[in-house]
Write an enzyme that holds these catalytic residues in place. Structure first.
Site, PDB file in Angstrom:
ATOM      1  N   ASP A   5       0.868  -1.177   0.000  1.00  0.00           N
ATOM      2  CA  ASP A   5       0.000   0.000   0.000  1.00  0.00           C
ATOM      3  C   ASP A   5       0.911   1.235   0.000  1.00  0.00           C
ATOM      4  O   ASP A   5       2.122   1.113   0.232  1.00  0.00           O
ATOM      5  CB  ASP A   5      -0.872  -0.058   1.266  1.00  0.00           C
TER       6      ASP A   5
ATOM      7  N   ASN B 170      -8.938  -0.907   3.589  1.00  0.00           N
ATOM      8  CA  ASN B 170      -8.930  -1.317   2.179  1.00  0.00           C
ATOM      9  C   ASN B 170      -7.787  -2.279   1.844  1.00  0.00           C
ATOM     10  O   ASN B 170      -7.658  -2.725   0.708  1.00  0.00           O
ATOM     11  CB  ASN B 170      -8.905  -0.093   1.246  1.00  0.00           C
TER      12      ASN B 170
ATOM     13  N   SER C  66      -3.017   0.596  -4.195  1.00  0.00           N
ATOM     14  CA  SER C  66      -3.477   1.787  -3.478  1.00  0.00           C
ATOM     15  C   SER C  66      -4.885   2.181  -3.901  1.00  0.00           C
ATOM     16  O   SER C  66      -5.344   1.827  -4.982  1.00  0.00           O
ATOM     17  CB  SER C  66      -2.513   2.950  -3.779  1.00  0.00           C
TER      18      SER C  66
END
Length: 271
Positions: free
Chosen positions: A9, A218, A44
């Site tokens: 990420d 996420n 991302s």
């Protein structure tokens, strides 16, 4: 050790709080990864055009799972993009416009879009995450493929808004937190793990070959998927519960430290 892919990420993970990273250290690590045939993937919630700005020399060498999985690039070429139908887009936009206090960005293939009436501070914040950001008079008139929406709110409002959108948009979009006050609305099933799976299939590899590093909601699916999953020291508590391993926080190069452990074949990669 069978590590063939490292996925990270960006915000709160690879990047420190100043939104930078130790480039000399990473570039040296990357050359070593390349020699060993280990692929590097950025996963991302941010826009592809924003993500490549962090890796100008490598953008055509590495892979990107952008927009939380709705857009996948390998070596500068688009492999996949998600897509809402025009009808679905209208429902989502209509729901978001019901709350006059809610500011949001509609994310599309060509650009991201923000209301020309949005507060300057919101536009400035979103411009950091969406390098292609166009003002629009009417969201419903956007002529683009849309696959994600992004909101930014005070932390205390997030649980209530997520619950509300979860009910209102059930089956069309799923709200996920991505840290720093952001809520992303994603197409159900089009999360980071889905994008990574597309790359793995292309490379004839499996989740057993993957190291994944993250800090927010996420990142949950990709951390559950990867054999070697790492939560940052600054990660949300639920992410620390999901990940098998832990690393330092994003201001102490936690992600680069994991890459170094892979290269040095130290724990847990030596078992």
């Amino acid at each position: 050790m069978s590590v063939k892919v490292i996925v990270t990420d960006m915000d709160g993970t690879f990047l420190n709080d100043a939104k930078t990273y130790n480039q000399p250290r990473f570039m040296a690590q990357y050359q070593e990864l390349k020699k060993r045939g280990i692929k590097f993937v950025v996963a991302s919630g941010n826009q592809y055009y924003q993500l490549i700005s962090f890796f100008p020399e490598l953008k055509d060498e590495i892979s990107f799972v952008a927009e939380n999985g709705a857009l996948v690039y390998e070596h500068g070429k688009q492999l996949f993009h998600g897509e809402l139908t025009r009808h679905e887009s209208r429902i989502v936009i209509g729901e978001l416009l019901k709350d006059k206090q809610l500011n949001f960005v509609a994310c599309g293939l060509q650009s991201a879009y923000v209301s020309e009436n949005a507060p300057e501070a919101f536009v400035a914040l979103m411009a950091k995450h969406y390098h292609r950001l166009k003002p629009v008079k009417d969201y419903q008139e956007i002529d683009d493929v849309l696959f994600k929406f992004s909101l930014n709110l005070p932390d205390e409002q997030i649980p209530l808004v997520i619950d509300k959108l979860h009910v209102a948009l059930d089956g069309i979009m799923k709200p996920v937190t991505s840290g720093f006050g952001f809520i992303d609305l994603i197409i159900p099933g089009l999360h980071k793990a889905n994008g990574i799976s597309r790359l793995l299939k292309r490379w004839d590899l499996s989740p057993q070959n993957v190291v994944a590093i993250g800090d927010s909601g996420n990142d949950a699916e990709m951390l559950k998927m990867a054999r070697y999953s790492f939560a940052m020291g600054n990660a949300a508590e639920n992410i620390k519960q999901i990940a098998r391993y832990a690393t330092d926080d994003n201001n102490h190069e936690g992600a680069l430290n994991v890459i170094q452990a892979v290269l040095d074949n130290t724990s847990p990669f030596n078992s």
